[in-house]
Scaffold this active site. Structure first.
Site, short mmCIF file in Angstrom:
data_model
loop_
_atom_site.label_atom_id
_atom_site.label_comp_id
_atom_site.label_asym_id
_atom_site.label_seq_id
_atom_site.Cartn_x
_atom_site.Cartn_y
_atom_site.Cartn_z
N ASP A 80 -49.01 67.15 67.62
CA ASP A 80 -49.62 66.02 68.77
C ASP A 80 -51.16 65.52 68.93
O ASP A 80 -51.91 65.95 70.07
CB ASP A 80 -49.38 66.50 70.36
N HIS B 166 -65.75 55.63 44.58
CA HIS B 166 -64.96 56.15 45.64
C HIS B 166 -64.60 57.93 45.88
O HIS B 166 -64.05 58.26 46.76
CB HIS B 166 -64.49 55.62 46.33
N ASP C 7 -73.30 58.72 48.61
CA ASP C 7 -73.46 57.67 49.27
C ASP C 7 -73.20 58.33 50.02
O ASP C 7 -71.18 58.73 50.80
CB ASP C 7 -72.68 57.04 49.05
N ASP D 124 -75.62 52.58 55.29
CA ASP D 124 -74.70 53.03 53.74
C ASP D 124 -75.93 53.51 52.63
O ASP D 124 -76.45 52.46 52.33
CB ASP D 124 -74.09 52.12 53.93
N HIS E 47 -69.22 47.05 39.29
CA HIS E 47 -69.19 46.81 41.03
C HIS E 47 -70.16 46.33 41.70
O HIS E 47 -71.07 45.43 40.77
CB HIS E 47 -69.19 48.26 42.26
N HIS F 261 -73.19 44.02 49.64
CA HIS F 261 -72.55 43.79 50.74
C HIS F 261 -72.80 43.35 52.20
O HIS F 261 -73.71 44.25 52.10
CB HIS F 261 -70.63 44.69 51.07
N HIS G 278 -68.22 47.97 55.64
CA HIS G 278 -68.12 46.69 53.56
C HIS G 278 -67.80 45.35 55.50
O HIS G 278 -66.89 45.09 55.81
CB HIS G 278 -66.88 46.91 53.42
N GLU H 211 -77.10 47.63 46.16
CA GLU H 211 -76.57 49.19 45.04
C GLU H 211 -76.21 49.32 43.99
O GLU H 211 -75.51 48.77 43.37
CB GLU H 211 -75.62 49.73 46.11
N TYR I 273 -72.72 54.13 35.58
CA TYR I 273 -71.55 55.03 34.68
C TYR I 273 -71.33 55.02 33.75
O TYR I 273 -70.17 54.75 33.55
CB TYR I 273 -70.40 54.82 36.02
N ARG J 297 -76.65 56.12 41.19
CA ARG J 297 -76.39 54.74 42.17
C ARG J 297 -77.32 54.94 42.66
O ARG J 297 -77.83 56.58 43.26
CB ARG J 297 -75.10 54.82 42.82
N GLU K 18 -78.61 52.84 46.40
CA GLU K 18 -78.51 52.46 47.39
C GLU K 18 -79.51 52.12 49.14
O GLU K 18 -79.25 53.05 49.41
CB GLU K 18 -77.47 52.32 47.99
N1 GLY Z 1 -70.40 53.10 50.67
C1 GLY Z 1 -69.45 52.78 49.71
C2 GLY Z 1 -70.15 51.45 49.31
O1 GLY Z 1 -71.34 51.87 49.21
O2 GLY Z 1 -70.13 50.39 49.32
MN MN Z 2 -72.56 53.47 49.92
MN MN Z 3 -72.59 50.00 49.65
#
Ligand code: GLY
Ligand code: MN
Ligand code: MN
Length: 435
Positions: A37, A240, A257, A268, A347, A351, A358, A381, A385, A402, A404
């Site tokens: 609940d 991720h 991240d 982000d 990747h 975005h 996203h 970003e 890797y 990374r 970003e």
């Molecule tokens: N945090 C997910 C991305 O950077 O797209």
């Molecule tokens: Mn990110």
């Molecule tokens: Mn991102």
């Protein structure tokens, strides 16, 4: 905060994009059970929030541009007032207060929704609603019922998906939205700085997550915009990764991240730094390469460029560097042609960013990549890797980097709104030395 007038103006703009004699139906999100609940913290549906700024579950917005009204007609269905529910669970605005709060033409209770929809479906030519929504079954059933037994030659309204119209609106941020996104960027940056200062060999990834979330919450951003990623050592190579349960070893890099959600808008940011405050030589080479790739993109990005073109700029810098370091064999041209950098940078370059991390909006139009335009907000970003078992010199294995940042596209270029958190090697090392 966004003014009531701006929300109402968005409703008017949406209606103007619809055919004449249309009704628009937009449902809010519902609570989702977490266990028995208890529920997950409520998160409003982004499209509903964008149009109303109302944070209660189980509410429905109805708009009509029927020619019988001189102005757009605006109504909402609310959860009923309920003394017991309000004592146990929380306040409810209710239809009476909702009427004036949102300057509506009509407010009613959720239990009346089906009757109202049935009436409106017969009285309009088109009904726009999100096809991916809990109202889908209700509206299709009402439509079929009316089609089977048309009343007085009234045929049911045609059903249309409203989602692409709202998402195109959301892609272009107003000045108020940009101010909120700048705040989300600043709060997110402060969270990263706090985590960098806290980091030390032997700490746990979840402790760094806690430092970030504390900083976010202390600035009024009670929730992260997405699952925070704190990956140390090899974990940085899992794009991720959210387990965040490992102990950080001396000599590890940490990839974080994370972004705050502020007034609904996402930050982000990714930063990568050495837990002991000093990059090793191989870490430094890979890190500088990713930073050079990001700075090359930031230097040239602006209106007219597509995200794929931005990705190509990064790919060129990364490929040249990987060849020079001996991680790719052959010439730069051959490696670019064969997309060989993709084994280390798998990747996209970025975005759209907004109410969703996203964020919504089409990346292609008329079969072509869509050029960036002023008012769009994006991330840039790049990353590298290098898997622990990669066929490369051992010193580079298990390094994940990374970097970003978040950018507002302007008429002449782009403003980076997450610049408060350092990313030059010397700045990161200086910050960590101080702490
Ligand atoms: N945090 C997910 C991305 O950077 O797209
Ligand atoms: Mn990110
Ligand atoms: Mn991102």
């Amino acid at each position: 905060m966004i003014s009531k007038q701006e929300f109402i103006a968005r409703q008017h703009r949406l209606l103007a994009l619809c055919e004449p004699e249309s009704v628009v139906v937009i449902p809010a999100a519902s609570l989702i059970t977490r266990s028995r609940d208890t529920e997950y913290p409520f998160r409003q549906n982004s499209d509903f929030w964008y149009l109303t700024g109302f944070d209660e579950p189980d509410t429905v917005l109805l708009l009509s541009n029927h020619s019988q009204f001189s102005d757009p007609y605006r109504a909402m269905a609310f959860r009923p007032k309920d003394k017991t529910a309000e004592i146990w669970q929380g306040r409810r605005l209710g239809a009476d207060a909702g009427l004036s709060e949102f300057a509506l033409d009509e407010a009613f209770e959720l239990s009346e929704l089906e009757d109202v929809l049935s009436e409106w479906l017969g009285g309009h030519d088109h009904v726009y609603f999100p096809f991916q929504s809990p109202l889908r079954e209700t509206l299709f059933a009402l439509h079929n019922k009316l089609a089977a037994a048309p009343k007085e030659n009234i045929s049911p309204a045609a059903l249309c998906d409203v989602t692409p119209l709202i998402h195109e609106m959301r892609l272009f941020k107003s000045s108020c939205e940009i101010a909120l996104m700048q705040a989300a960027g600043k709060i997110s940056a402060q969270g990263h700085i706090r985590a960098m200062k806290f980091a030390h060999p032997g700490c746990y990834e979840y402790q760094l997550e806690a430092e970030l979330h504390h900083e976010f919450a202390m600035s009024g951003a009670r929730h992260p915009a997405y699952g925070t990623i704190v990956g140390s050592g090899d974990n940085a190579c899992i794009l991720h990764y959210t387990e965040n349960n490992a102990q950080v070893c001396d000599g590890d890099l940490i990839l974080i991240d994370a972004g705050a959600e502020y007034a609904g808008y996402a930050g982000d940011i990714t930063r990568t730094f050495p837990v002991n405050g000093k990059f090793s030589a191989p870490q430094r080479r890979i890190y500088q390469l990713v930073l050079d790739a990001q700075l090359a993109v930031l230097d040239r990005i602006g209106p007219g460029m597509t995200l794929n073109e931005a990705g190509l700029i990064a790919a060129e810098v990364l490929t040249a560097g990987l060849v020079e370091l001996g991680l790719l064999k052959g010439t730069v041209a051959e490696n670019l042609e064969g997309l060989h950098y993709r084994q280390f940078f798998m990747h996209g370059i970025g975005h759209y960013l907004g109410l969703d991390v996203h964020d919504v909006g089409d990346y292609r139009q008329d079969g072509e990549d869509r050029p960036l335009q002023p008012g769009m907000v994006i991330t840039i970003e790049p990353g590298l890797y290098i898997a622990p078992d990669a066929d490369v010199p051992e010193a580079y294995r298990g390094i994940g980097v990374r970097i970003e940042d978040n950018l507002v596209i302007t008429a002449t270029g782009a403003d980076v709104i997450t610049a408060d958190v350092p990313k030059e090697i010397s700045e990161i090392e200086a910050l960590m030395r101080k702490s």
